[in-house]
Design a protein around this motif. Structure first.
Motif, PDB file in Angstrom:
ATOM      1  N   PRO A 186       0.809  -1.227   0.000  1.00 22.23           N
ATOM      2  CA  PRO A 186       0.000   0.000   0.000  1.00 22.23           C
ATOM      3  C   PRO A 186       0.840   1.273   0.000  1.00 22.23           C
ATOM      4  O   PRO A 186       0.325   2.348  -0.330  1.00 22.23           O
ATOM      5  CB  PRO A 186      -0.826  -0.113   1.288  1.00 22.23           C
ATOM      6  N   ALA A 187       2.107   1.171   0.376  1.00 23.68           N
ATOM      7  CA  ALA A 187       2.962   2.356   0.408  1.00 23.68           C
ATOM      8  C   ALA A 187       3.065   3.014  -0.961  1.00 23.68           C
ATOM      9  O   ALA A 187       3.318   4.219  -1.060  1.00 23.68           O
ATOM     10  CB  ALA A 187       4.350   1.974   0.912  1.00 23.68           C
ATOM     11  N   ARG A 188       2.868   2.246  -2.024  1.00 24.52           N
ATOM     12  CA  ARG A 188       3.008   2.802  -3.375  1.00 24.52           C
ATOM     13  C   ARG A 188       1.832   3.673  -3.779  1.00 24.52           C
ATOM     14  O   ARG A 188       2.005   4.661  -4.480  1.00 24.52           O
ATOM     15  CB  ARG A 188       3.168   1.674  -4.391  1.00 24.52           C
ATOM     16  N   TRP A 189       0.628   3.265  -3.351  1.00 26.24           N
ATOM     17  CA  TRP A 189      -0.553   3.932  -3.890  1.00 26.24           C
ATOM     18  C   TRP A 189      -1.402   4.669  -2.862  1.00 26.24           C
ATOM     19  O   TRP A 189      -2.276   5.462  -3.225  1.00 26.24           O
ATOM     20  CB  TRP A 189      -1.452   2.916  -4.592  1.00 26.24           C
ATOM     21  N   LEU A 194      -4.955   9.316  -1.427  1.00 25.40           N
ATOM     22  CA  LEU A 194      -5.430  10.396  -0.568  1.00 25.40           C
ATOM     23  C   LEU A 194      -5.305  11.751  -1.262  1.00 25.40           C
ATOM     24  O   LEU A 194      -6.172  12.630  -1.105  1.00 25.40           O
ATOM     25  CB  LEU A 194      -4.646  10.404   0.745  1.00 25.40           C
ATOM     26  N   ALA A 195      -4.237  11.928  -2.029  1.00 27.28           N
ATOM     27  CA  ALA A 195      -4.038  13.192  -2.739  1.00 27.28           C
ATOM     28  C   ALA A 195      -5.125  13.413  -3.788  1.00 27.28           C
ATOM     29  O   ALA A 195      -5.672  14.518  -3.913  1.00 27.28           O
ATOM     30  CB  ALA A 195      -2.659  13.214  -3.397  1.00 27.28           C
ATOM     31  N   PHE A 196      -5.459  12.375  -4.549  1.00 27.31           N
ATOM     32  CA  PHE A 196      -6.510  12.511  -5.562  1.00 27.31           C
ATOM     33  C   PHE A 196      -7.868  12.771  -4.908  1.00 27.31           C
ATOM     34  O   PHE A 196      -8.673  13.550  -5.426  1.00 27.31           O
ATOM     35  CB  PHE A 196      -6.568  11.252  -6.427  1.00 27.31           C
ATOM     36  N   THR A 197      -8.117  12.126  -3.792  1.00 32.88           N
ATOM     37  CA  THR A 197      -9.388  12.353  -3.092  1.00 32.88           C
ATOM     38  C   THR A 197      -9.497  13.798  -2.624  1.00 32.88           C
ATOM     39  O   THR A 197     -10.536  14.453  -2.796  1.00 32.88           O
ATOM     40  CB  THR A 197      -9.504  11.403  -1.893  1.00 32.88           C
ATOM     41  N   LEU A 238       4.360   6.491  -9.118  1.00 28.11           N
ATOM     42  CA  LEU A 238       3.964   5.447  -8.181  1.00 28.11           C
ATOM     43  C   LEU A 238       5.169   4.744  -7.559  1.00 28.11           C
ATOM     44  O   LEU A 238       5.059   3.617  -7.086  1.00 28.11           O
ATOM     45  CB  LEU A 238       3.063   4.425  -8.882  1.00 28.11           C
ATOM     46  N   THR A 239       6.295   5.428  -7.532  1.00 28.82           N
ATOM     47  CA  THR A 239       7.479   4.890  -6.875  1.00 28.82           C
ATOM     48  C   THR A 239       7.655   5.586  -5.526  1.00 28.82           C
ATOM     49  O   THR A 239       7.032   6.613  -5.233  1.00 28.82           O
ATOM     50  CB  THR A 239       8.733   5.117  -7.740  1.00 28.82           C
ATOM     51  N   GLU A 240       8.515   5.021  -4.690  1.00 28.06           N
ATOM     52  CA  GLU A 240       8.741   5.595  -3.366  1.00 28.06           C
ATOM     53  C   GLU A 240       9.338   6.994  -3.454  1.00 28.06           C
ATOM     54  O   GLU A 240       9.121   7.830  -2.571  1.00 28.06           O
ATOM     55  CB  GLU A 240       9.664   4.683  -2.559  1.00 28.06           C
ATOM     56  N   ALA A 241      10.056   7.284  -4.529  1.00 24.99           N
ATOM     57  CA  ALA A 241      10.665   8.606  -4.666  1.00 24.99           C
ATOM     58  C   ALA A 241       9.615   9.709  -4.809  1.00 24.99           C
ATOM     59  O   ALA A 241       9.882  10.872  -4.481  1.00 24.99           O
ATOM     60  CB  ALA A 241      11.595   8.619  -5.888  1.00 24.99           C
ATOM     61  N   ALA A 242       8.444   9.359  -5.296  1.00 24.89           N
ATOM     62  CA  ALA A 242       7.396  10.365  -5.510  1.00 24.89           C
ATOM     63  C   ALA A 242       6.525  10.588  -4.282  1.00 24.89           C
ATOM     64  O   ALA A 242       5.702  11.520  -4.275  1.00 24.89           O
ATOM     65  CB  ALA A 242       6.523   9.941  -6.690  1.00 24.89           C
ATOM     66  N   LEU A 243       6.666   9.768  -3.234  1.00 25.04           N
ATOM     67  CA  LEU A 243       5.801   9.879  -2.068  1.00 25.04           C
ATOM     68  C   LEU A 243       5.886  11.241  -1.371  1.00 25.04           C
ATOM     69  O   LEU A 243       4.842  11.784  -0.964  1.00 25.04           O
ATOM     70  CB  LEU A 243       6.118   8.755  -1.080  1.00 25.04           C
ATOM     71  N   PRO A 244       7.081  11.839  -1.200  1.00 23.93           N
ATOM     72  CA  PRO A 244       7.110  13.178  -0.581  1.00 23.93           C
ATOM     73  C   PRO A 244       6.320  14.214  -1.383  1.00 23.93           C
ATOM     74  O   PRO A 244       5.677  15.095  -0.792  1.00 23.93           O
ATOM     75  CB  PRO A 244       8.612  13.513  -0.557  1.00 23.93           C
ATOM     76  N   GLY A 245       6.354  14.115  -2.694  1.00 23.68           N
ATOM     77  CA  GLY A 245       5.598  15.048  -3.518  1.00 23.68           C
ATOM     78  C   GLY A 245       4.097  14.879  -3.321  1.00 23.68           C
ATOM     79  O   GLY A 245       3.353  15.866  -3.213  1.00 23.68           O
ATOM     80  N   TRP A 246       3.640  13.617  -3.259  1.00 28.79           N
ATOM     81  CA  TRP A 246       2.211  13.367  -3.014  1.00 28.79           C
ATOM     82  C   TRP A 246       1.803  13.870  -1.629  1.00 28.79           C
ATOM     83  O   TRP A 246       0.712  14.438  -1.465  1.00 28.79           O
ATOM     84  CB  TRP A 246       1.919  11.875  -3.118  1.00 28.79           C
ATOM     85  N   ALA A 247       2.687  13.681  -0.637  1.00 30.07           N
ATOM     86  CA  ALA A 247       2.380  14.154   0.712  1.00 30.07           C
ATOM     87  C   ALA A 247       2.268  15.673   0.753  1.00 30.07           C
ATOM     88  O   ALA A 247       1.373  16.236   1.391  1.00 30.07           O
ATOM     89  CB  ALA A 247       3.453  13.670   1.690  1.00 30.07           C
ATOM     90  N   ALA A 248       3.179  16.344   0.050  1.00 27.93           N
ATOM     91  CA  ALA A 248       3.137  17.806   0.017  1.00 27.93           C
ATOM     92  C   ALA A 248       1.871  18.293  -0.679  1.00 27.93           C
ATOM     93  O   ALA A 248       1.227  19.251  -0.224  1.00 27.93           O
ATOM     94  CB  ALA A 248       4.381  18.337  -0.703  1.00 27.93           C
TER      95      ALA A 248
END
Length: 268
Positions: A186-189, A194-197, A238-248
């Motif tokens: 689930p860490a990938r998506w 949550l960001a899309f929602t 959808l990689t771990e490197a993009a997670l900070p961007g989605w969080a921001a």
């Protein structure tokens, strides 16, 4: 008929006695039109008959209630659904979302059996999967009780968030199980989901939730899902490197939602 109508004749007239001759009936009605005194006496007769009728009805109803067996009180194990959290229109849309995830899971399992190297369709669809349910959270097109809900004091962003939470509570566990079945964490998506929602809720203030959810899903399918299937590679988003961007992105949109919460009572 120059004299006043007798009490007996008024009683027969009030009771609708069919034995009263037509010419007598016509004469009484003509007299009543111009005689306020007889009209007042007629009202008293009618009121007395109405009271007697109501009393007899009450006696019969009380007797029927006393004779009937007391109703069995059944305890609800689950509380009745509240319009603040869920509406009947949620059911088919959430069922469609679950079916879509199961179809994607079946596709992934079939591809894995054949040894093909394709990105997981479950992972590709997970970020936008809740949008089907989010689209129904607040819209007059899909909710028959929308006008009534808008008029309540609890309408607005709080109600939208509660209904959106119901969607996530249903969809995310299904996505989690499906992802684990194909070896996807689930860490990938989860963060993109949550960001899309949040983005759908923010754009919904401007164009309406159904349009916002549809536009975001179409954009994701065009820019990410299609090219990923063609190139057989998982997108960078959808990689771990993009997670900070989605969080921001999620944090920024959450701030926008909080600052504009007063306007969400007008969502259509």
């Amino acid at each position: 008929m120059n004299a006043h109508i007798s009490a007996r004749a008024l009683g027969r007239y009030a009771a609708g006695d069919p034995a009263v001759a037509p010419d007598v009936l016509w004469a009484m009605e003509t007299h009543l039109e111009r005689c306020a005194g007889c009209r007042s006496r007629l009202a008293d007769v009618i009121d007395g008959d109405a009271v007697a009728l109501l009393a007899s009805v009450r006696v019969r109803v009380d007797a029927a209630i006393s004779a009937a067996a007391p109703a069995t009180v059944r305890r609800r194990w689950m509380p009745a659904p509240s319009g603040r959290w869920v509406t009947p229109v949620f059911v088919p849309w959430l069922a469609t979302t679950v079916l879509m995830v199961l179809v994607a899971l079946g596709f992934d399992l079939a591809v894995a059996d054949r040894g093909a190297a394709l990105p997981s369709l479950v992972v590709l669809l997970a970020p936008v999967a809740p949008l089907l349910g989010v689209a129904t959270a607040w819209t007059r097109r899909l909710d028959a009780a929308h006008e009534l809900v808008v008029a309540t004091a609890r309408a607005g962003l709080g109600m939208v968030l509660r209904r959106t939470l119901v969607v996530l509570v249903v969809v995310i566990p299904v996505l989690t199980v499906a992802g684990w079945s194909v070896g996807a964490s689930p860490a990938r998506w989860l963060m993109p989901c949550l960001a899309f929602t949040a983005c759908a809720l923010a754009l919904g203030k401007v164009v309406g939730l159904p349009r916002a959810a549809g536009a975001l899903a179409l954009l994701w399918a065009t820019v990410v899902v299609g090219p990923s299937i063609v190139t057989a590679r998982l997108p960078v988003l959808l990689t771990e490197a993009a997670l900070p961007g989605w969080a921001a992105l999620t944090a920024v949109v959450a701030v926008v939602l909080a600052s504009r919460r007063s306007g969400y009572a007008e969502l259509r």
